[in-house]
Design an enzyme around this catalytic site. Structure first.
Site, PDB file in Angstrom:
ATOM      1  N   LYS A 156       0.981  -1.062  -0.132  1.00  0.00           N
ATOM      2  CA  LYS A 156       0.024   0.113  -0.151  1.00  0.00           C
ATOM      3  C   LYS A 156       0.893   1.189  -0.052  1.00  0.00           C
ATOM      4  O   LYS A 156       1.828   1.395   0.763  1.00  0.00           O
ATOM      5  CB  LYS A 156      -0.881  -0.111   1.178  1.00  0.00           C
ATOM      6  N   GLY A 158     -20.777   7.329   4.628  1.00  0.00           N
ATOM      7  CA  GLY A 158     -19.877   7.538   3.392  1.00  0.00           C
ATOM      8  C   GLY A 158     -20.614   7.053   2.162  1.00  0.00           C
ATOM      9  O   GLY A 158     -20.886   6.076   2.118  1.00  0.00           O
ATOM     10  N   GLY A 195     -19.550   7.624  -1.138  1.00  0.00           N
ATOM     11  CA  GLY A 195     -18.516   7.826  -2.230  1.00  0.00           C
ATOM     12  C   GLY A 195     -18.715   6.625  -3.160  1.00  0.00           C
ATOM     13  O   GLY A 195     -19.871   6.202  -3.380  1.00  0.00           O
ATOM     14  N   VAL A 252     -18.101   3.562  -3.279  1.00  0.00           N
ATOM     15  CA  VAL A 252     -18.771   2.368  -2.703  1.00  0.00           C
ATOM     16  C   VAL A 252     -19.844   2.379  -2.080  1.00  0.00           C
ATOM     17  O   VAL A 252     -20.973   1.580  -2.205  1.00  0.00           O
ATOM     18  CB  VAL A 252     -17.697   1.589  -1.727  1.00  0.00           C
TER      19      VAL A 252
HETATM   20  P1  NAD Z   1     -14.463   7.445  -1.685  1.00  0.00           P
HETATM   21  O1  NAD Z   1     -13.545   8.724  -1.476  1.00  0.00           O
HETATM   22  O2  NAD Z   1     -15.266   7.612  -3.067  1.00  0.00           O
HETATM   23  O3  NAD Z   1     -15.826   7.962  -0.764  1.00  0.00           O
HETATM   24  C1  NAD Z   1     -15.535   8.360   0.772  1.00  0.00           C
HETATM   25  C2  NAD Z   1     -16.910   8.990   1.100  1.00  0.00           C
HETATM   26  O4  NAD Z   1     -17.055   9.275   2.420  1.00  0.00           O
HETATM   27  C3  NAD Z   1     -16.873  10.396   0.522  1.00  0.00           C
HETATM   28  O5  NAD Z   1     -18.120  10.732   0.116  1.00  0.00           O
HETATM   29  C4  NAD Z   1     -16.313  11.138   1.830  1.00  0.00           C
HETATM   30  O6  NAD Z   1     -17.191  12.482   1.652  1.00  0.00           O
HETATM   31  C5  NAD Z   1     -17.078  10.389   2.574  1.00  0.00           C
HETATM   32  N1  NAD Z   1     -16.729  10.598   4.383  1.00  0.00           N
HETATM   33  C6  NAD Z   1     -15.173  10.670   4.350  1.00  0.00           C
HETATM   34  N2  NAD Z   1     -15.035  11.005   5.919  1.00  0.00           N
HETATM   35  C7  NAD Z   1     -16.523  11.010   6.116  1.00  0.00           C
HETATM   36  C8  NAD Z   1     -16.891  10.957   7.713  1.00  0.00           C
HETATM   37  N3  NAD Z   1     -16.162  11.341   8.610  1.00  0.00           N
HETATM   38  N4  NAD Z   1     -18.258  10.823   7.822  1.00  0.00           N
HETATM   39  C9  NAD Z   1     -19.266  10.779   6.565  1.00  0.00           C
HETATM   40  N5  NAD Z   1     -18.490  10.536   5.251  1.00  0.00           N
HETATM   41  C10 NAD Z   1     -17.194  10.686   5.264  1.00  0.00           C
HETATM   42  O7  NAD Z   1     -14.068   6.088  -1.239  1.00  0.00           O
HETATM   43  P2  NAD Z   1     -14.489   4.801  -1.722  1.00  0.00           P
HETATM   44  O8  NAD Z   1     -13.790   4.267  -2.746  1.00  0.00           O
HETATM   45  O9  NAD Z   1     -16.116   4.677  -1.750  1.00  0.00           O
HETATM   46  O10 NAD Z   1     -14.222   3.936  -0.598  1.00  0.00           O
HETATM   47  C11 NAD Z   1     -14.721   3.990   0.733  1.00  0.00           C
HETATM   48  C12 NAD Z   1     -14.108   3.046   1.843  1.00  0.00           C
HETATM   49  O11 NAD Z   1     -14.036   1.859   1.254  1.00  0.00           O
HETATM   50  C13 NAD Z   1     -12.508   3.609   1.946  1.00  0.00           C
HETATM   51  O12 NAD Z   1     -12.266   3.073   3.548  1.00  0.00           O
HETATM   52  C14 NAD Z   1     -11.722   2.702   1.172  1.00  0.00           C
HETATM   53  O13 NAD Z   1     -10.426   2.483   1.527  1.00  0.00           O
HETATM   54  C15 NAD Z   1     -12.482   1.237   1.205  1.00  0.00           C
HETATM   55  N6  NAD Z   1     -12.453   0.348   0.175  1.00  0.00           N
HETATM   56  C16 NAD Z   1     -12.522   0.991  -1.160  1.00  0.00           C
HETATM   57  C17 NAD Z   1     -12.363   0.186  -2.347  1.00  0.00           C
HETATM   58  C18 NAD Z   1     -12.815   0.397  -3.494  1.00  0.00           C
HETATM   59  O14 NAD Z   1     -12.591  -0.480  -4.521  1.00  0.00           O
HETATM   60  N7  NAD Z   1     -13.116   1.819  -3.946  1.00  0.00           N
HETATM   61  C19 NAD Z   1     -11.930  -1.255  -2.063  1.00  0.00           C
HETATM   62  C20 NAD Z   1     -11.560  -1.671  -0.854  1.00  0.00           C
HETATM   63  C21 NAD Z   1     -11.836  -0.713   0.154  1.00  0.00           C
END
Ligand code: NAD
Length: 347
Positions: free
Chosen positions: A79, A177, A179, A181
């Site tokens: 990572k 969150g 985002g 996912v």
């Molecule tokens: P992203 O950046 O697209 O979305 C994250 C969302 O969380 C954003 O909308 C942000 O505004 C919101 N956020 C951040 N802090 C917050 C808080 N304190 N309270 C409420 N909302 C908050 O990220 P993503 O790709 O959707 O990933 C989300 C999580 O899943 C992360 O922890 C990431 O490491 C994990 N993850 C993602 C993937 C992937 O394929 N994208 C794979 C494995 C794990």
């Protein structure tokens, strides 16, 4: 020697890449390469200190070892963390400096997207470095839909284990969150009749969730104590702690965020409150399963990905059952399973 920062594990290698003129401070952490080359995304995040960035990279890379091992992938755990605000400090010059670092590490670390690093960034890096996965050009593209699907089937497996049924109609789920996912997870939950409570730092996203899914919006940490059946953390990690666990009303925690437990003791705290926890690196493996398919002979084929992602439900069920049998926490069982796989390969 950074091992002491992480408590107990010895990572194989940790590199620092620094180019102050171009605004780069990057930490690349390789936990293991026993099962294969170390793969894991690059997180661009404004950590409060250099040490916080290093610890994040160490934990996340160890999580990638466990994640790939349990998903049965021929990959090690790596990572990267770039300490910067992705909205204001991520510049082409900074990414160019990072691409130079990736070139130097080629063969040892393969990167992909993570929080703060977009598909466009992956494409930009892939034009300059050989070890970038998850790109749109000849790669597997956005991993998030696969992560969301794995999280969805994993959440249903937890519900089934807990209640005997995985019917989501009327089941109350809090999603932290919205985002890539979290939003996709909400779509799937809504389509099967779940009742949603959501929060996000971005008010546009929560407003859209209220409109499209009839979701109830809560602010900040109120999501932790929302009166729901399932809590699905899909923002950043560390939200399950000695302070927050007593506040949970949900009886299941099943979400995509990495590093959900603030400390190792928090798994036990959840058990003591009668809460079933789906270990984060098991339930959120859909993305890495998709990226790993790029490395298959004959190239990426989405048809090989879907059944593997669906298997996350069976893996979690096996973990829940073993935890019940052995009287251990689900995260302890998952870690033991991952370490068994790595140690077997090491032998
Ligand atoms: P992203 O950046 O697209 O979305 C994250 C969302 O969380 C954003 O909308 C942000 O505004 C919101 N956020 C951040 N802090 C917050 C808080 N304190 N309270 C409420 N909302 C908050 O990220 P993503 O790709 O959707 O990933 C989300 C999580 O899943 C992360 O922890 C990431 O490491 C994990 N993850 C993602 C993937 C992937 O394929 N994208 C794979 C494995 C794990």
């Amino acid at each position: 020697d950074v091992a002491h920062l992480d408590g107990f594990d010895h990572h194989e290698q940790v590199w620092l890449g620094r180019d102050t003129a171009r605004g780069l401070t990057a930490i690349v952490s390789v936990h293991t390469t026993v099962l294969g080359p170390a793969l894991g995304g690059t997180r661009i995040w404004p950590h409060m200190s250099f040490e916080a960035g290093v610890i994040d990279a160490l934990r996340l890379s160890r999580g990638m070892t466990f994640k790939s091992a349990i998903a049965g992938l021929p990959l090690g755990g790596g990572k990267a963390v770039i300490i910067a605000d992705a909205r204001t400090e991520k510049t082409p010059a900074m990414l160019e400096a990072y691409a130079e670092m990736l070139n130097a590490l080629a063969g040892q670390y393969i990167t992909a997207e993570d929080v703060g690093m977009t598909l466009a960034d992956a494409d930009f890096l892939a034009e300059r470095a050989p070890n970038v996965s998850g790109t749109t050009k000849g790669g597997s593209g956005n991993p998030s839909p696969f992560t969301a699907e794995g999280t969805f089937v994993g959440l249903k497996a937890a519900l089934r284990h807990r209640t005997g049924s995985d019917d989501l109609a009327g089941v109350r789920v809090a999603v932290q969150g919205l985002g890539s996912v979290g939003w996709s997870l909400c779509q799937k939950l809504h389509a099967e009749g779940a009742v949603l409570t959501v929060c996000d730092l971005d008010a546009v996203r929560t407003a859209r969730a209220a409109e499209q899914f009839g979701a109830m919006i809560v602010e900040g940490n109120a999501i932790i104590s929302a009166d729901v059946d399932i809590f699905a953390p899909c923002a950043l990690g560390g939200m399950l702690s000695a302070d927050t666990i007593p506040l949970l009303k949900a009886k299941i925690v099943a979400g995509a965020a990495n590093n959900q437990l603030a400390t190792a003791e928090d798994g036990q705290r959840l058990v003591e409150r009668g809460i079933l926890y789906a270990p984060d690196y098991v339930i959120n493996a859909g993305g890495v399963i998709n990226v790993a398919a790029e490395m298959a002979d004959g190239g990426y084929d989405v048809a090989t990905v879907t059944p593997r992602v669906a298997r996350i439900a069976d893996t979690l069920t096996a973990i829940f059952q073993r935890a019940d049998r052995e009287g251990r926490t689900t995260d302890a069982v998952a870690e033991a399973m991952a370490r068994e796989i790595v140690e077997e390969a090491r032998k």
